[in-house]
Structure formats: structure tokens, C-alpha cells
Design a protein around this motif. Structure first.
Motif, PDB file in Angstrom:
ATOM      1  N   THR A   1       0.293  -1.385   0.088  1.00  0.00           N
ATOM      2  CA  THR A   1      -0.017   0.058   0.262  1.00  0.00           C
ATOM      3  C   THR A   1       0.960   1.075   0.341  1.00  0.00           C
ATOM      4  O   THR A   1       2.100   1.608   0.957  1.00  0.00           O
ATOM      5  CB  THR A   1      -0.888  -0.549   1.166  1.00  0.00           C
ATOM      6  N   ILE A   2       0.869   2.524  -1.112  1.00  0.00           N
ATOM      7  CA  ILE A   2       1.542   3.504  -1.212  1.00  0.00           C
ATOM      8  C   ILE A   2       1.284   4.201   0.143  1.00  0.00           C
ATOM      9  O   ILE A   2      -0.219   4.894   0.735  1.00  0.00           O
ATOM     10  CB  ILE A   2       1.365   4.033  -2.461  1.00  0.00           C
ATOM     11  N   LEU A   3       2.390   4.176   1.228  1.00  0.00           N
ATOM     12  CA  LEU A   3       2.218   5.417   2.234  1.00  0.00           C
ATOM     13  C   LEU A   3       2.448   6.527   1.844  1.00  0.00           C
ATOM     14  O   LEU A   3       2.130   7.391   2.842  1.00  0.00           O
ATOM     15  CB  LEU A   3       3.201   4.198   3.444  1.00  0.00           C
ATOM     16  N   GLN A   4       3.351   7.376   1.253  1.00  0.00           N
ATOM     17  CA  GLN A   4       3.453   8.618   0.999  1.00  0.00           C
ATOM     18  C   GLN A   4       3.814   8.720  -0.611  1.00  0.00           C
ATOM     19  O   GLN A   4       4.436   8.007  -0.768  1.00  0.00           O
ATOM     20  CB  GLN A   4       4.692   9.276   1.919  1.00  0.00           C
ATOM     21  N   ARG A   5       3.327   9.555  -0.986  1.00  0.00           N
ATOM     22  CA  ARG A   5       4.268  10.256  -1.927  1.00  0.00           C
ATOM     23  C   ARG A   5       4.654  11.958  -2.349  1.00  0.00           C
ATOM     24  O   ARG A   5       4.852  12.988  -1.343  1.00  0.00           O
ATOM     25  CB  ARG A   5       2.744  10.795  -3.618  1.00  0.00           C
ATOM     26  N   ARG A   6       5.840  11.964  -2.320  1.00  0.00           N
ATOM     27  CA  ARG A   6       6.700  12.863  -2.492  1.00  0.00           C
ATOM     28  C   ARG A   6       6.963  13.564  -4.220  1.00  0.00           C
ATOM     29  O   ARG A   6       7.341  12.705  -5.408  1.00  0.00           O
ATOM     30  CB  ARG A   6       8.230  12.653  -1.594  1.00  0.00           C
ATOM     31  N   PRO A   7       7.107  15.074  -4.316  1.00  0.00           N
ATOM     32  CA  PRO A   7       7.553  15.557  -5.225  1.00  0.00           C
ATOM     33  C   PRO A   7       9.538  15.718  -5.938  1.00  0.00           C
ATOM     34  O   PRO A   7      10.248  15.098  -5.021  1.00  0.00           O
ATOM     35  CB  PRO A   7       7.690  17.105  -5.479  1.00  0.00           C
ATOM     36  N   LEU A   8       9.668  14.675  -7.242  1.00  0.00           N
ATOM     37  CA  LEU A   8      11.323  14.617  -7.305  1.00  0.00           C
ATOM     38  C   LEU A   8      11.989  15.935  -7.462  1.00  0.00           C
ATOM     39  O   LEU A   8      11.223  17.156  -8.516  1.00  0.00           O
ATOM     40  CB  LEU A   8      11.000  13.747  -8.668  1.00  0.00           C
ATOM     41  N   PRO A   9      12.823  15.986  -6.873  1.00  0.00           N
ATOM     42  CA  PRO A   9      13.944  16.865  -7.543  1.00  0.00           C
ATOM     43  C   PRO A   9      14.715  16.646  -8.871  1.00  0.00           C
ATOM     44  O   PRO A   9      14.445  15.330  -9.298  1.00  0.00           O
ATOM     45  CB  PRO A   9      14.756  17.395  -6.729  1.00  0.00           C
ATOM     46  N   PRO A  10      15.177  17.832  -9.566  1.00  0.00           N
ATOM     47  CA  PRO A  10      15.610  17.495 -10.886  1.00  0.00           C
ATOM     48  C   PRO A  10      17.091  16.276 -10.500  1.00  0.00           C
ATOM     49  O   PRO A  10      18.217  17.236 -10.664  1.00  0.00           O
ATOM     50  CB  PRO A  10      16.237  18.890 -10.714  1.00  0.00           C
TER      51      PRO A  10
END
Length: 305
Positions: A84-93
Motif C-alpha cells: 500500500t502506498i504510504l507517501q508520495r513525494r515530488p521529485l527534485p531534478p
């Protein structure tokens, strides 16, 4: 029948599922595997049959190689795509060089915390059973060895790696830890074991193909062939007879050169058969117990049939 099968495990089966199917195929209960693969994983799974099960502990000790794909930006409770997905985070470059530098931090003897979804037991209960009940317990970090991580492809959010590592390494934990180090989070989306000890993909046969063969045509390695990569030492006929009574040989009973170091594991052979697995321990001769410590003795006359 006794020996070792090198199976290419399909996705969706546990390692024990494979063992059950091999038991049915050979109509024997004496079957064991040499290193668990998760259901999502595919690849090289050596499976021992009959007297071959005596060799499992030695075959498990070898190094392993994996090809793994990670997805950055998401963490899951199982550290892989089945959770189960617990967290989504934006990707840096991120660049490929950033990821390579991060991977270098995990090469060597490192401390790794096993995932909750694992077969490790806490007070006799597998952690994955507790995890499915929503219970998380503290896990002690363990020493593992990772000798190589090569970045094969970066196509964000996906990263594909090749990993060479020692026994007990969790690639799911490595994926999770790499994600934390990068600050993005990560989980495993694909995993293939490409090498287990001295056996690789070229040696492995798909399980469904094995099951469609006549049993007599199945490429079952003898116990002697299963010891590929270990020193194999021919012994005299007198030493072979003594082994039947659990008496290890002296060094002079080895027929031919013996270039192993103290503490090395080797196989003792006679007339093309594996008689025993031993550790070279020359100091034991002072105690009149031979120069080798017996680790496993095969059934006399039954080892390779």
C-alpha cells in the motif's frame, strides 16, 4: 533421486510454492530451496532434492546478484509494488550522477534494517504475519555486504540497478533506503535474481518447462555437480571407507594437490562421488582427529544416484 535443480522462478509464486511443485514432480518430501525470493521476484532459485538438501547451507552462503527497478517518489508498507502506498513525494531534478553517488554510499559492509514484510521471526512469529495485522515491531539492523551497485538506466521516476551482495541482503530495504537518502522515497517495482552462488541465469530452467519434461530428462545436477565452485579433493580408498564411520582424513590421504587455506570449505570425493563436505582444519591433526572437520557426510553409495 538426489541433487540440485536450478530453477528460473516465475513471478507470482513464493519460493515455497516452487518447493511444493517440485515435491509433487519427484514424489518426495525431501526438497528445499537455497534462498527465498519474494512472489514478485523472478530468477535463479536452486532447489535441492533428497541427499542434495544436505548441501543447502553451503549453497546459501554464496554471493548473489540482482537486477532491480525502483520507482522514486513513492514509499509503500512492503517496500515494493505489492504494498500500500504510504507517501508520495515530488521529485527534485535528479541526474544520473546524483543517483550513482548515492548508490556508492551503500557499497561495503553496511547496516540494514529488514522490512516488516519478511520471514524473519519475532518471538517465533514471522514479521509478515504481524505486519498484516497492522503491528510494527522494532527490528535490529543487521550487517550485510554489498560489493557492487551499477546504475543501468535512469528514466525518472524509474531507476534500474544491478546489485552484487552477500547472504541476507534485502533488495527491498536497499530500494527503500536509497529513496530515503535521495529524499524522494522509493519502492521496488521489479526484481530478478541473476546469480545465486556459482549458478546464474544461463543454468536456470523455467519451472513450467521442467514440469512438462519426463522426470528422466530433467537436468538434475548430482551432489558433486552442485558443489561447483568449491574445492573438490579426491581421497584414498582407506579414507573413503573411514568416512563411512565419521572419521575425517589426514592431509596425506588427499590424492593430488591440496591448495586450500585453513578454514576453507571443500568436498571430499572418491570414484566420482561426493562423500562429504568438510572444512580444512589442519590443527585437528594434533588431536588425532584428522586435518578436516566434517560438516556434512553424504549417504555412502547413494550420493549421486
Amino acid at each position: 533421486m538426489h541433487g540440485l535443480l536450478i530453477i528460473d522462478k516465475p513471478q507470482g509464486l513464493t519460493s515455497h510454492d516452487v518447493v511444493r511443485r517440485v515435491r509433487r514432480l519427484f514424489r518426495t518430501k525431501r526438497v528445499g530451496h537455497t534462498g527465498t525470493l519474494d512472489p514478485m521476484a523472478t530468477g535463479v532459485l536452486p532447489v535441492a532434492i533428497g541427499e542434495g538438501t544436505k548441501l543447502v547451507q553451503f549453497l546459501m552462503a554464496g554471493a548473489k546478484s540482482y537486477r532491480a527497478t525502483l520507482k522514486l517518489g513513492e514509499t509503500t508498507d512492503t517496500y515494493d509494488a505489492e504494498g500500500t502506498i504510504l507517501q508520495r513525494r515530488p521529485l527534485p531534478p535528479l541526474t544520473s550522477d546524483d543517483i550513482v553517488r548515492c548508490c556508492q554510499k551503500f557499497i561495503g559492509d553496511i547496516q540494514q534494517t529488514p522490512p516488516m514484510f519478511s520471514a524473519i521471526k519475532k518471538n517465533g512469529i514471522p514479521l509478515h504475519q504481524l505486519a498484516r495485522q497492522g503491528i510494527e515491531v522494532e527490528r535490529e539492523p543487521r550487517n550485510v555486504e554489498i560489493s557492487r551497485i551499477e546504475v543501468l538506466e535512469v528514466s525518472l521516476p524509474y531507476v534500474t540497478l544491478e546489485v552484487d551482495c552477500g547472504k541476507g541482503t534485502y533488495i527491498r530495504s536497499l530500494a527503500h533506503d536509497l529513496g530515503e537518502e535521495l529524499g524522494t522515497g522509493a519502492h521496488l517495482t521489479a526484481l530478478r535474481r541473476t546469480r545465486n552462488g556459482f549458478f546464474d541465469e544461463a543454468d536456470a530452467v523455467p519451472l513450467d518447462r521442467l514440469e512438462s519434461m519426463p522426470v528422466t530428462d530433467i537436468p538434475l545436477l548430482s551432489p558433486l555437480e552442485a558443489m561447483k565452485g568449491f574445492a573438490l579433493l579426491p581421497v584414498s580408498i582407506d579414507a573413503a571407507r573411514a568416512l563411512k564411520f565419521g572419521i575425517p582424513p589426514a592431509l596425506e590421504a588427499i590424492e593430488g594437490p591440496c591448495s586450500i587455506a585453513e578454514g576453507d570449505t571443500a568436498g571430499l570425493i572418491y570414484d566420482g562421488r561426493l562423500l562429504a563436505v568438510v572444512q580444512f582444519a589442519p590443527g585437528r591433526q594434533k588431536e588425532r582427529r584428522g586435518d578436516f572437520e566434517l560438516l556434512r557426510v553424504m549417504i555412502p553409495g547413494d550420493g549421486d544416484d
